[in-house]
Design an enzyme around this catalytic site. Sequence first.
Site, PDB file in Angstrom:
ATOM      1  N   ARG A  70      13.321 -16.729  34.232  1.00  0.00           N
ATOM      2  CA  ARG A  70      13.049 -17.963  34.989  1.00  0.00           C
ATOM      3  C   ARG A  70      14.185 -18.965  34.859  1.00  0.00           C
ATOM      4  NH1 ARG A  70       8.302 -16.242  33.131  1.00  0.00           N
ATOM      5  NH2 ARG A  70       8.499 -17.416  31.211  1.00  0.00           N
ATOM      6  N   GLU A 107       7.186 -13.616  17.788  1.00  0.00           N
ATOM      7  CA  GLU A 107       5.970 -13.641  16.971  1.00  0.00           C
ATOM      8  C   GLU A 107       5.709 -12.243  16.378  1.00  0.00           C
ATOM      9  OE1 GLU A 107       2.686 -15.170  19.131  1.00  0.00           O
ATOM     10  OE2 GLU A 107       1.333 -15.088  17.416  1.00  0.00           O
TER      11      GLU A 107
HETATM   12  P1  AMP Z   1      10.763 -19.647  22.660  1.00  0.00           P
HETATM   13  O1  AMP Z   1      11.895 -18.720  22.345  1.00  0.00           O
HETATM   14  O2  AMP Z   1       9.572 -19.462  21.793  1.00  0.00           O
HETATM   15  O3  AMP Z   1      11.231 -21.088  22.734  1.00  0.00           O
HETATM   16  O4  AMP Z   1      10.246 -19.266  24.109  1.00  0.00           O
HETATM   17  C1  AMP Z   1      10.959 -19.692  25.223  1.00  0.00           C
HETATM   18  C2  AMP Z   1      11.025 -18.627  26.273  1.00  0.00           C
HETATM   19  O5  AMP Z   1       9.776 -17.982  26.464  1.00  0.00           O
HETATM   20  C3  AMP Z   1      11.425 -19.243  27.587  1.00  0.00           C
HETATM   21  O6  AMP Z   1      12.390 -18.413  28.202  1.00  0.00           O
HETATM   22  C4  AMP Z   1      10.133 -19.308  28.384  1.00  0.00           C
HETATM   23  O7  AMP Z   1      10.333 -18.861  29.702  1.00  0.00           O
HETATM   24  C5  AMP Z   1       9.154 -18.406  27.665  1.00  0.00           C
HETATM   25  N1  AMP Z   1       7.915 -19.083  27.276  1.00  0.00           N
HETATM   26  C6  AMP Z   1       7.463 -19.301  26.003  1.00  0.00           C
HETATM   27  N2  AMP Z   1       6.277 -19.887  26.000  1.00  0.00           N
HETATM   28  C7  AMP Z   1       5.936 -20.074  27.290  1.00  0.00           C
HETATM   29  C8  AMP Z   1       4.781 -20.646  27.958  1.00  0.00           C
HETATM   30  N3  AMP Z   1       3.740 -21.154  27.278  1.00  0.00           N
HETATM   31  N4  AMP Z   1       4.787 -20.669  29.311  1.00  0.00           N
HETATM   32  C9  AMP Z   1       5.833 -20.164  29.996  1.00  0.00           C
HETATM   33  N5  AMP Z   1       6.913 -19.604  29.441  1.00  0.00           N
HETATM   34  C10 AMP Z   1       6.974 -19.560  28.097  1.00  0.00           C
END
Ligand code: AMP
Length: 186
Positions: A70, A107
């Site tokens: 995205r 996770e």
């Molecule tokens: P993180 O590495 O945990 O910060 O996760 C970020 C990535 O995961 C981004 O590329 C987001 O597109 C996706 N992502 C994580 N959580 C969500 C969520 N609740 N809704 C949409 N996309 C998410």
Amino acid sequence: MTTTEAASPELRTLLLSRIRDVQDYPRPGVVFKDITPLLADPVAFNALVDAFAALCRRHAATKVVGLEARGFILAAPAAARAHLGFVPVRKAGKLPGNTHSQSYDLEYGSAELEVQTDAFAANDRVLVIDDVLATGGTAEASVALVRRAGATVAGVAVLMELGFLAGRDRLAKSLSGAPLDALITI
Ligand code: AMP
């Protein structure tokens, strides 16, 4: 690090009204932030691209990185609007030629992101753009990749920061003073 929301109250309202919460997707307990209604609305999408392009200018970026998948949809038009080049950071095995790889913890298990070794010039200042900042692992790995490819990180910009997951705190150390801009923080 920047701590304020980068969107005006009007823009925040517009963007928030076009982001849909999907409960228990992709797995139970997760509220997925679905940006497809925002992408489908020309007024909101255009305003979002404008906001990211303004951040490119504010941070004197010379290139824009988008994170698969995205992040590509948001970063590529922002780069074009700011008259900058776009560089994809992709999941492992998708980019041809020589790449730098960076693994990061999820996770459950781990994932790997890559960038082409010749993606940047030595004097490039790179703004990393993604849709959602959750735990910060994806952004942290991307920042590491930009540096390993020889460029300077001008900042990280996201549409939405999930404040309760404290991704900002995790990122703070690796950003070492570079700004993190969230158009919306919830
Ligand atoms: P993180 O590495 O945990 O910060 O996760 C970020 C990535 O995961 C981004 O590329 C987001 O597109 C996706 N992502 C994580 N959580 C969500 C969520 N609740 N809704 C949409 N996309 C998410």
